[in-house]
Scaffold this motif. Sequence first.
Motif, mmCIF file in Angstrom:
data_model
loop_
_atom_site.group_PDB
_atom_site.id
_atom_site.type_symbol
_atom_site.label_atom_id
_atom_site.label_comp_id
_atom_site.label_asym_id
_atom_site.label_seq_id
_atom_site.Cartn_x
_atom_site.Cartn_y
_atom_site.Cartn_z
ATOM 1 N N ILE A 88 0.858 -1.185 0.000
ATOM 2 C CA ILE A 88 0.000 0.000 0.000
ATOM 3 C C ILE A 88 0.891 1.231 0.000
ATOM 4 O O ILE A 88 1.801 1.349 0.829
ATOM 5 C CB ILE A 88 -0.936 0.012 1.213
ATOM 6 N N GLU A 89 0.627 2.119 -0.942
ATOM 7 C CA GLU A 89 1.383 3.368 -1.077
ATOM 8 C C GLU A 89 0.437 4.529 -0.793
ATOM 9 O O GLU A 89 -0.656 4.595 -1.357
ATOM 10 C CB GLU A 89 1.966 3.479 -2.483
ATOM 11 N N TYR A 90 0.866 5.445 0.079
ATOM 12 C CA TYR A 90 0.041 6.592 0.449
ATOM 13 C C TYR A 90 0.664 7.879 -0.066
ATOM 14 O O TYR A 90 1.887 8.008 -0.105
ATOM 15 C CB TYR A 90 -0.084 6.707 1.976
ATOM 16 N N LYS A 91 -0.190 8.805 -0.382
ATOM 17 C CA LYS A 91 0.219 10.163 -0.733
ATOM 18 C C LYS A 91 -0.650 11.129 0.053
ATOM 19 O O LYS A 91 -1.751 10.783 0.495
ATOM 20 C CB LYS A 91 0.062 10.424 -2.234
ATOM 21 N N ALA A 92 -0.188 12.329 0.210
ATOM 22 C CA ALA A 92 -0.983 13.374 0.852
ATOM 23 C C ALA A 92 -2.222 13.664 -0.007
ATOM 24 O O ALA A 92 -2.191 13.453 -1.225
ATOM 25 C CB ALA A 92 -0.153 14.642 1.018
ATOM 26 N N PRO A 93 -3.296 14.146 0.610
ATOM 27 C CA PRO A 93 -4.513 14.434 -0.156
ATOM 28 C C PRO A 93 -4.314 15.449 -1.283
ATOM 29 O O PRO A 93 -5.078 15.450 -2.248
ATOM 30 C CB PRO A 93 -5.470 14.987 0.898
ATOM 31 N N THR A 94 -3.289 16.253 -1.186
ATOM 32 C CA THR A 94 -3.032 17.264 -2.223
ATOM 33 C C THR A 94 -2.231 16.710 -3.393
ATOM 34 O O THR A 94 -2.017 17.414 -4.385
ATOM 35 C CB THR A 94 -2.271 18.459 -1.619
ATOM 36 N N ILE A 95 -1.783 15.460 -3.288
ATOM 37 C CA ILE A 95 -0.966 14.840 -4.339
ATOM 38 C C ILE A 95 -1.859 13.982 -5.234
ATOM 39 O O ILE A 95 -2.574 13.103 -4.755
ATOM 40 C CB ILE A 95 0.157 13.958 -3.725
ATOM 41 N N ALA A 96 -1.791 14.220 -6.513
ATOM 42 C CA ALA A 96 -2.567 13.430 -7.479
ATOM 43 C C ALA A 96 -1.958 12.039 -7.613
ATOM 44 O O ALA A 96 -0.743 11.865 -7.529
ATOM 45 C CB ALA A 96 -2.586 14.128 -8.835
ATOM 46 N N LEU A 97 -2.820 11.063 -7.828
ATOM 47 C CA LEU A 97 -2.356 9.680 -8.018
ATOM 48 C C LEU A 97 -2.059 9.481 -9.502
ATOM 49 O O LEU A 97 -2.889 8.997 -10.261
ATOM 50 C CB LEU A 97 -3.409 8.699 -7.505
ATOM 51 N N THR A 98 -0.858 9.837 -9.870
ATOM 52 C CA THR A 98 -0.431 9.820 -11.268
ATOM 53 C C THR A 98 0.296 8.525 -11.603
ATOM 54 O O THR A 98 0.518 7.674 -10.742
ATOM 55 C CB THR A 98 0.526 10.998 -11.534
ATOM 56 N N GLN A 99 0.719 8.426 -12.835
ATOM 57 C CA GLN A 99 1.492 7.264 -13.280
ATOM 58 C C GLN A 99 2.768 7.113 -12.452
ATOM 59 O O GLN A 99 3.202 6.000 -12.172
ATOM 60 C CB GLN A 99 1.834 7.397 -14.767
ATOM 61 N N HIS A 100 3.333 8.220 -12.032
ATOM 62 C CA HIS A 100 4.549 8.175 -11.204
ATOM 63 C C HIS A 100 4.315 7.380 -9.920
ATOM 64 O O HIS A 100 5.184 6.613 -9.486
ATOM 65 C CB HIS A 100 5.021 9.598 -10.875
ATOM 66 N N VAL A 101 3.151 7.547 -9.299
ATOM 67 C CA VAL A 101 2.828 6.824 -8.070
ATOM 68 C C VAL A 101 2.731 5.323 -8.355
ATOM 69 O O VAL A 101 3.249 4.500 -7.605
ATOM 70 C CB VAL A 101 1.514 7.346 -7.454
#
Length: 149
Positions: A88-101
């Motif tokens: 599971i990978e998390y990002k901050a709510p302001t970060i878009a879940l892009t191809q990079h993620v």
Amino acid sequence: MYRLNLPQYEIKIARRGGKPYILDTLRRKYVCLTPEEWVRQHFVNFLISHKGYPQALMANEVELRVGDKRLRCDSVLYNKVAQPVMIIEYKAPTIALTQHVFDQISTYNMLLHVDYLVVSNGLQHYCCRMDYDNQAYAFLTDIPDYDEL
């Protein structure tokens, strides 16, 4: 902090040196409260309390090594014989879940070879099931309950 697309829970926050810290139930310690950590703690609680994931089979900040390079998975779910089954990978709510993620979590999976990959920024959540026999993957409509894995 941010309002997330995840169930609320009883959050434990402490202040140290004027900075907020949140209790990480998996690591059993308070960690610096960042937007990404806010998402992690809510998501872990969601998996345990609403999806039936055993807390004892989950770990946060799992270190991986490739030669001299060190990588860190945000969370890993293991099966009962200690084999990883989900990253599971998390990002901050302001970060878009892009191809990079998705590329980032795929890099971790080259080492762990799990059945499920999940990414979340607390607002959007994506889960895919790997099909290694056919060299494919399929996005699921929901995060599966533990007993469906």
